[in-house]
Design an enzyme around this catalytic site. Structure first.
Site, PDB file in Angstrom:
ATOM      1  N   TYR A  60     -38.735 -53.911  88.768  1.00 45.46           N
ATOM      2  CA  TYR A  60     -38.045 -54.910  87.079  1.00 45.46           C
ATOM      3  C   TYR A  60     -38.246 -54.396  86.156  1.00 45.46           C
ATOM      4  O   TYR A  60     -38.176 -54.184  85.483  1.00 45.46           O
ATOM      5  CB  TYR A  60     -39.592 -55.849  86.922  1.00 45.46           C
ATOM      6  CG  TYR A  60     -39.389 -56.725  88.006  1.00 45.46           C
ATOM      7  CD1 TYR A  60     -39.615 -57.288  89.550  1.00 45.46           C
ATOM      8  CD2 TYR A  60     -39.286 -58.313  87.645  1.00 45.46           C
ATOM      9  CE1 TYR A  60     -39.444 -57.764  90.415  1.00 45.46           C
ATOM     10  CE2 TYR A  60     -39.278 -59.374  88.434  1.00 45.46           C
ATOM     11  CZ  TYR A  60     -39.127 -58.851  89.639  1.00 45.46           C
ATOM     12  OH  TYR A  60     -39.162 -60.268  91.032  1.00 45.46           O
ATOM     13  N   LYS A  88     -44.155 -53.444 101.698  1.00 44.71           N
ATOM     14  CA  LYS A  88     -43.245 -53.449 102.780  1.00 44.71           C
ATOM     15  C   LYS A  88     -43.139 -52.323 103.226  1.00 44.71           C
ATOM     16  O   LYS A  88     -42.271 -51.086 103.067  1.00 44.71           O
ATOM     17  CB  LYS A  88     -42.211 -53.893 101.876  1.00 44.71           C
ATOM     18  CG  LYS A  88     -40.311 -53.856 103.047  1.00 44.71           C
ATOM     19  CD  LYS A  88     -41.255 -55.081 103.998  1.00 44.71           C
ATOM     20  CE  LYS A  88     -39.727 -55.483 104.894  1.00 44.71           C
ATOM     21  NZ  LYS A  88     -40.618 -56.671 106.103  1.00 44.71           N
ATOM     22  N   ASP A 148     -44.022 -59.350 104.532  1.00 42.97           N
ATOM     23  CA  ASP A 148     -43.687 -60.676 105.037  1.00 42.97           C
ATOM     24  C   ASP A 148     -44.676 -61.609 105.872  1.00 42.97           C
ATOM     25  O   ASP A 148     -44.396 -62.898 106.727  1.00 42.97           O
ATOM     26  CB  ASP A 148     -42.218 -60.150 106.025  1.00 42.97           C
ATOM     27  CG  ASP A 148     -42.382 -59.021 106.569  1.00 42.97           C
ATOM     28  OD1 ASP A 148     -43.486 -58.013 106.538  1.00 42.97           O
ATOM     29  OD2 ASP A 148     -41.475 -59.386 107.852  1.00 42.97           O
ATOM     30  N   ASP A 190     -43.971 -61.732  92.852  1.00 41.03           N
ATOM     31  CA  ASP A 190     -42.566 -62.416  92.090  1.00 41.03           C
ATOM     32  C   ASP A 190     -42.871 -63.578  93.468  1.00 41.03           C
ATOM     33  O   ASP A 190     -42.761 -64.722  92.558  1.00 41.03           O
ATOM     34  CB  ASP A 190     -41.874 -62.237  91.991  1.00 41.03           C
ATOM     35  CG  ASP A 190     -41.236 -62.670  91.215  1.00 41.03           C
ATOM     36  OD1 ASP A 190     -41.644 -63.974  90.703  1.00 41.03           O
ATOM     37  OD2 ASP A 190     -39.812 -62.438  90.176  1.00 41.03           O
TER      38      ASP A 190
END
Ligand code: NAP
Length: 492
Positions: free
Chosen positions: A130, A177, A210, A234
């Site tokens: 972002y 991640k 995940d 988000d």
């Protein structure tokens, strides 16, 4: 009640914004909190007047004065080039912590009703993809830089731990991640692991993002505070909102060192604008986070109880909730009617929701003031060397041919170590034939191990290679205190 009124900037916003903001203002006044509202503009009308930022100077000045904002949703123009006024506000005032509580509410049917879902997602709000640093490397290859800094990570992670501490919450889960993005997401994870030692009373766990999504769908009540990077946050904060009733019930706070902005998660829902039918709960819950931020915890608790009683009674039900419960949509409560019911319920305690020991989600008890320990002075003291360079080349030349040409161009100080395409090594040839996309990365390293490659050597290489290939991007390879500051290619 305080003697001095609080000065707060209110931005009614677009679409249903003015209706939900008015509802929260009425309830705050009825609860006896004195507020001197400074009404300010941002969003659609401002864009239409030709202000491409969507946030006029007067509005910025008001926020600089009051440092607290209650904000309705702002429309993002669909034209070309204009940035979202929401994002502009968050960036202008560096509100780095996006806090989104998701808590089971009485009378709001969900698949998880009765399981006690009560979590807070703490999302880093400034960095990551972002940062908006994007380039077309070739006509057909786009890149977006993922920026994660130790300082930004430390601020948000401390914020999450301080929030957990202030609310007596037992666990902070870090969601990354890092298994794939070892340097960027890995930096966030390592910072979390370092800082968790300062909060021994709080359980600190790390889960891959995940798996967090999977666990949230399976057993959301296991989560308490979740801290994560911008894009992850988000996505999972929307997921968390969905678990407890959706957009009509999802509040948020954006906290910075100096300014805090409170808003519902939902947008301007233009089809409902001016119809007095929208559910104002999300903005009301956001305004409770605001009241706690300005030191009005008791009033916030009273209003929160009145909201819970109103939902529990199920007498005044807005259209969206009537639709979810199979209720009477024709005779659903208006925004105004629902607000009146909450006001009538001020002073009552909900029968089915136990009182919390801590300050009580969904609001934040107090705004933690994080500090950070990694300044320019610390960074400068770490030994680092430049050990090579990655050159990105616009080229459809077959990898073997490109490799042979680049070997010849490497020069005396450097040698071609490998070429990759979209992160996968294609030279030295592996026997695999990944699809070509017209962009190659050639990695050159110092011929002599541990040699520090000079800028002059890199510049000379770029000029030599540039005679034969169109280069698009140059990235130095660093080693910091013996640790590689770059990743290997897939298959290398
Ligand atoms: P949206 O305004 O959130 O509305 C999407 C749908 O969500 C609505 O049609 C409605 O669903 C439901 N909804 C939204 N608010 C609700 C509420 N308070 N109570 C009950 N249901 C509610 O999303 P959008 O249509 O994608 O965006 C519209 C504009 O808002 C865009 O210009 C967008 O850029 C902007 N936006 C602003 C913000 C912000 O200011 N922070 C955030 C998101 C979007 P049903 O149709 O099923 O009734």
């Amino acid at each position: 009640m305080t003697a001095q009124p609080h000065r707060i900037t209110v931005i009614p916003g677009d679409g249903v914004g003015p209706e939900v903001v008015r509802s929260a203002q009425r309830i705050i006044a009825a609860a006896g909190v004195a507020v001197d509202w400074e009404e300010a503009e941002a969003g659609a009308e401002v864009f239409k007047r030709g202000d491409t930022s969507g946030v006029p100077r007067d509005t910025r000045a008001s926020i600089e004065r009051t440092r607290v904002v209650l904000k309705g949703p702002l429309e993002t123009p669909v034209g070309f080039g204009e940035k979202s006024a929401n994002v502009t506000l968050r960036k202008l005032f560096e509100t780095y912590a996006n806090v989104r509580p998701a808590r089971e509410l009485p009378g709001v049917p969900t698949r998880y009703a009765g399981e006690g879902v009560d979590m807070i997602i703490v999302r880093e709000n400034i960095e990551d993809l972002y940062a908006g640093i994007e380039h077309m490397q070739t006509q057909d290859v786009a890149q977006c830089l993922k920026i994660i800094t130790r300082k930004g990570s430390e601020k948000i992670i401390r914020y999450a731990f301080e929030l957990a501490r202030s609310q007596g919450r037992a666990k902070v889960t870090c969601a990354t991640k890092a298994n794939i993005m070892k340097l960027t997401e890995g930096l966030f994870k390592r910072t979390f692991e370092e800082l968790s030692a300062e909060y021994p009373e709080i359980t600190a766990e790390h889960l891959i993002i995940d798996n967090v999504a999977h666990q949230m769908a399976k057993n959301p009540a296991q989560f308490d505070v979740v801290v994560t990077t911008n894009l992850n946050g988000d996505i999972i904060s929307d997921l968390a909102s969905g678990l407890v009733g959706g957009l009509g019930f999802a509040p948020s706070g954006n906290y910075g060192d100096d300014v805090a902005i409170f808003e519902a998660v939902h947008g301007s829902a233009p089809k409902y604008a001016g119809k007095d039918v929208i559910n104002p709960t999300a903005l009301i819950l956001s305004s409770l986070m605001m009241l706690r931020h300005v030191g009005e915890a008791a009033a916030a608790a009273t209003i929160e109880d009145a909201v819970l009683v109103t939902l529990e009674e199920g007498k005044a039900v807005t259209q969206d909730l009537a639709r979810q419960t199979g209720g009477d949509i024709e005779h659903a409560a208006s925004t105004t009617g629902f607000t009146d019911s909450i006001i009538a319920n001020l002073g009552k305690r909900p029968a089915t929701v136990p009182k919390r020991a801590g300050a009580g989600a969904p609001a934040v008890a107090a705004t933690p003031r994080p500090r950070w320990s990694y300044g320019a002075d610390v960074s400068a003291s770490v030994a680092h060397a430049t050990v090579g360079v990655d050159l990105f080349l616009e080229s459809w030349v077959e990898a073997g041919e490109a490799g042979r040409a680049l070997e010849a161009l490497a020069g005396d100080a450097l040698t071609l170590q490998m070429i990759s395409s979209r992160g996968t090594m294609v030279y030295p040839e592996t026997g695999l034939k990944p699809d070509s996309v017209g962009l190659l990365r050639a990695r050159f390293v110092a011929r002599e191990a541990a040699a520090d490659v000079s800028d002059a050597e890199i510049a000379a290489l770029v000029l030599r290679v540039g005679e034969r290939f169109a280069w698009t991007h140059v990235e130095k390879l660093h080693v910091f205190a013996g640790e590689d500051g770059y990743t290997k290619a897939q298959g290398q």
